[in-house]
Motif scaffolding. Structure first.
Motif, PDB file in Angstrom:
ATOM      1  N   GLU A   1       0.832  -1.209   0.000  1.00  0.00           N
ATOM      2  CA  GLU A   1       0.000   0.000   0.000  1.00  0.00           C
ATOM      3  C   GLU A   1       0.865   1.258   0.000  1.00  0.00           C
ATOM      4  O   GLU A   1       0.618   2.204  -0.753  1.00  0.00           O
ATOM      5  CB  GLU A   1      -0.921  -0.007   1.214  1.00  0.00           C
ATOM      6  N   LEU A   2       1.911   1.266   0.817  1.00  0.00           N
ATOM      7  CA  LEU A   2       2.778   2.436   0.869  1.00  0.00           C
ATOM      8  C   LEU A   2       3.608   2.582  -0.407  1.00  0.00           C
ATOM      9  O   LEU A   2       3.887   3.699  -0.854  1.00  0.00           O
ATOM     10  CB  LEU A   2       3.682   2.357   2.101  1.00  0.00           C
ATOM     11  N   LEU A   3       3.990   1.463  -1.005  1.00  0.00           N
ATOM     12  CA  LEU A   3       4.699   1.545  -2.288  1.00  0.00           C
ATOM     13  C   LEU A   3       3.802   2.154  -3.362  1.00  0.00           C
ATOM     14  O   LEU A   3       4.261   2.915  -4.213  1.00  0.00           O
ATOM     15  CB  LEU A   3       5.185   0.167  -2.716  1.00  0.00           C
ATOM     16  N   ALA A   4       2.512   1.824  -3.320  1.00  0.00           N
ATOM     17  CA  ALA A   4       1.576   2.418  -4.275  1.00  0.00           C
ATOM     18  C   ALA A   4       1.487   3.923  -4.055  1.00  0.00           C
ATOM     19  O   ALA A   4       1.462   4.707  -5.017  1.00  0.00           O
ATOM     20  CB  ALA A   4       0.205   1.770  -4.135  1.00  0.00           C
ATOM     21  N   GLU A   5       1.438   4.343  -2.780  1.00  0.00           N
ATOM     22  CA  GLU A   5       1.412   5.775  -2.480  1.00  0.00           C
ATOM     23  C   GLU A   5       2.690   6.453  -2.971  1.00  0.00           C
ATOM     24  O   GLU A   5       2.657   7.538  -3.545  1.00  0.00           O
ATOM     25  CB  GLU A   5       1.250   5.988  -0.969  1.00  0.00           C
ATOM     26  N   LEU A   6       3.818   5.805  -2.732  1.00  0.00           N
ATOM     27  CA  LEU A   6       5.096   6.365  -3.160  1.00  0.00           C
ATOM     28  C   LEU A   6       5.148   6.502  -4.681  1.00  0.00           C
ATOM     29  O   LEU A   6       5.577   7.527  -5.214  1.00  0.00           O
ATOM     30  CB  LEU A   6       6.239   5.482  -2.672  1.00  0.00           C
ATOM     31  N   GLY A   7       4.698   5.475  -5.400  1.00  0.00           N
ATOM     32  CA  GLY A   7       4.676   5.539  -6.853  1.00  0.00           C
ATOM     33  C   GLY A   7       3.782   6.648  -7.370  1.00  0.00           C
ATOM     34  O   GLY A   7       4.127   7.360  -8.319  1.00  0.00           O
ATOM     35  N   ARG A   8       2.628   6.819  -6.733  1.00  0.00           N
ATOM     36  CA  ARG A   8       1.702   7.883  -7.143  1.00  0.00           C
ATOM     37  C   ARG A   8       2.339   9.262  -6.938  1.00  0.00           C
ATOM     38  O   ARG A   8       2.290  10.131  -7.811  1.00  0.00           O
ATOM     39  CB  ARG A   8       0.406   7.774  -6.353  1.00  0.00           C
ATOM     40  N   LEU A   9       2.948   9.457  -5.760  1.00  0.00           N
ATOM     41  CA  LEU A   9       3.532  10.757  -5.454  1.00  0.00           C
ATOM     42  C   LEU A   9       4.731  11.059  -6.358  1.00  0.00           C
ATOM     43  O   LEU A   9       4.931  12.205  -6.781  1.00  0.00           O
ATOM     44  CB  LEU A   9       3.942  10.801  -3.980  1.00  0.00           C
ATOM     45  N   GLN A  10       5.520  10.039  -6.668  1.00  0.00           N
ATOM     46  CA  GLN A  10       6.658  10.261  -7.568  1.00  0.00           C
ATOM     47  C   GLN A  10       6.166  10.641  -8.962  1.00  0.00           C
ATOM     48  O   GLN A  10       6.744  11.498  -9.628  1.00  0.00           O
ATOM     49  CB  GLN A  10       7.530   9.004  -7.623  1.00  0.00           C
TER      50      GLN A  10
ATOM     51  N   LEU B   1       8.054  -2.648  -8.799  1.00  0.00           N
ATOM     52  CA  LEU B   1       6.826  -2.013  -9.256  1.00  0.00           C
ATOM     53  C   LEU B   1       6.915  -0.494  -9.226  1.00  0.00           C
ATOM     54  O   LEU B   1       6.074   0.182  -9.801  1.00  0.00           O
ATOM     55  CB  LEU B   1       5.648  -2.487  -8.398  1.00  0.00           C
ATOM     56  N   VAL B   2       7.900   0.070  -8.558  1.00  0.00           N
ATOM     57  CA  VAL B   2       8.026   1.528  -8.546  1.00  0.00           C
ATOM     58  C   VAL B   2       9.297   2.002  -9.234  1.00  0.00           C
ATOM     59  O   VAL B   2       9.463   3.196  -9.456  1.00  0.00           O
ATOM     60  CB  VAL B   2       7.992   2.090  -7.103  1.00  0.00           C
ATOM     61  N   GLY B   3      10.207   1.102  -9.563  1.00  0.00           N
ATOM     62  CA  GLY B   3      11.457   1.488 -10.222  1.00  0.00           C
ATOM     63  C   GLY B   3      11.411   1.240 -11.712  1.00  0.00           C
ATOM     64  O   GLY B   3      10.680   0.385 -12.195  1.00  0.00           O
ATOM     65  N   ARG B   4      12.197   2.005 -12.458  1.00  0.00           N
ATOM     66  CA  ARG B   4      12.301   1.818 -13.904  1.00  0.00           C
ATOM     67  C   ARG B   4      13.706   1.348 -14.298  1.00  0.00           C
ATOM     68  O   ARG B   4      13.933   0.952 -15.422  1.00  0.00           O
ATOM     69  CB  ARG B   4      12.012   3.138 -14.630  1.00  0.00           C
ATOM     70  N   ARG B   5      14.610   1.431 -13.346  1.00  0.00           N
ATOM     71  CA  ARG B   5      16.016   1.117 -13.609  1.00  0.00           C
ATOM     72  C   ARG B   5      16.551   0.352 -12.414  1.00  0.00           C
ATOM     73  O   ARG B   5      16.132   0.582 -11.264  1.00  0.00           O
ATOM     74  CB  ARG B   5      16.780   2.421 -13.811  1.00  0.00           C
TER      75      ARG B   5
END
Length: 300
Positions: free
Chosen positions: A162-171, A190-194
């Protein structure tokens, strides 16, 4: 145009042991990368050197082309494992420390989903609540680069996702760059591209996520994947092109989506699916097949 961050030949030793050796890479504004490696690989040391909390024995850390900037001038915020909230301050006061005003602090707490009392102190919060407050405090400083040293390590998997989803949204919304150190590779993907892989103090791999995961023949990285990536997680936060959303991907013969391919090697289970214009990276069991029908829907 100068990169946001440039690391050149970085080295650091402690008590005669070389912890980092000739580490070089660059990070552009808005770029999101994850840093993985076994315990003792030098991940935390790297972040501390970037933030200016430690001094390298060799090499350079350039922020927008400038070397030797003191930490307040590096335009970075760091989120530690222990979160480092001020125990004597209230929640609102902790966030105001970087936000500058009570109203800005309230706004940032709302953006990270905070629903508790602003007058509580950190020792009265659950682990997930402390993480939200620490994230709000870090982002309220409007950093160009957010450094994260496994801040969600001690949360249970649902809270961490859940917090990773929040972090991804905010980034996605704020456009800050991010270096995310983790042992939980399967979720941080799921939140990184590299992906940057540290092995015994050296930067062994660095590149776009699908390329590194699919084409790397690095045996140390293969062993790392074998020990850390697991399948069987059918519902996780993902980032689509329309912006991060909490979604789940379900096998459904009548589904409008399709499995487009596996992003990781033959034993790992990070998949790519498409439904209409939405592309989804998700974790799933190893027996899914390319072309298999699926349904993508909002969690809930």
């Amino acid at each position: 145009m100068k990169p946001l961050l440039e690391v050149l030949g970085l080295g650091r030793s402690f008590s005669g042991r070389e912890v980092l050796r000739e580490v070089s890479f660059r990070l552009d504004s808005g770029e999101a990368a994850i840093v993985v490696g076994r315990s003792g690989a030098g991940k935390t040391t790297l972040l501390r050197l970037l933030a200016g909390l430690d001094v390298p024995d060799r090499g350079q850390v350039l922020v927008r082309g400038q070397e030797g900037l003191p930490p307040p001038q590096r335009d970075m915020q760091m989120l530690f494992q222990d979160l480092a909230l001020f125990p004597h301050l209230t929640i609102l006061e902790n966030v105001r420390f970087t936000a500058g005003s009570d109203q800005a602090a309230r706004d940032w707490l709302a953006r990270v989903g905070w629903s508790g009392r602003h007058g509580d102190r950190p020792d009265r919060l659950s682990g997930g609540e402390r993480q939200r407050v620490a994230l709000a405090r870090a982002l309220a400083g409007k950093p160009a680069l957010l450094l994260l040293d496994e801040p969600f390590l001690n949360l249970d998997p649902p809270a961490r996702r859940e917090l990773l989803a929040e972090l991804g949204r905010l980034q996605f919304e704020e456009g800050f760059a991010m270096l995310y150190v983790t042992h939980h590779l399967e979720e941080a993907l799921l939140v990184g591209r590299r992906l940057l892989f540290l092995e015994q103090g050296e930067l062994a791999l660095d590149g776009p996520l699908p390329l590194v995961l699919e084409q790397s023949a690095n045996p140390a990285f293969a062993r790392f994947l074998d020990g850390h990536v697991q399948g069987g997680a059918p519902a996780v936060p993902v980032a689509g092109f329309a912006g991060p959303r909490a979604l789940r991907v379900l096998a459904d013969p009548a589904g409008e989506g399709r499995i487009e391919g596996r992003l990781m090697g033959p034993r790992e289970c990070l998949w790519l699916a498409r439904q209409g214009e939405l592309w989804v990276r998700f974790l799933g069991p190893a027996d899914l097949q390319e072309g298999q029908p699926v349904r993508v829907e909002d969690e809930g």
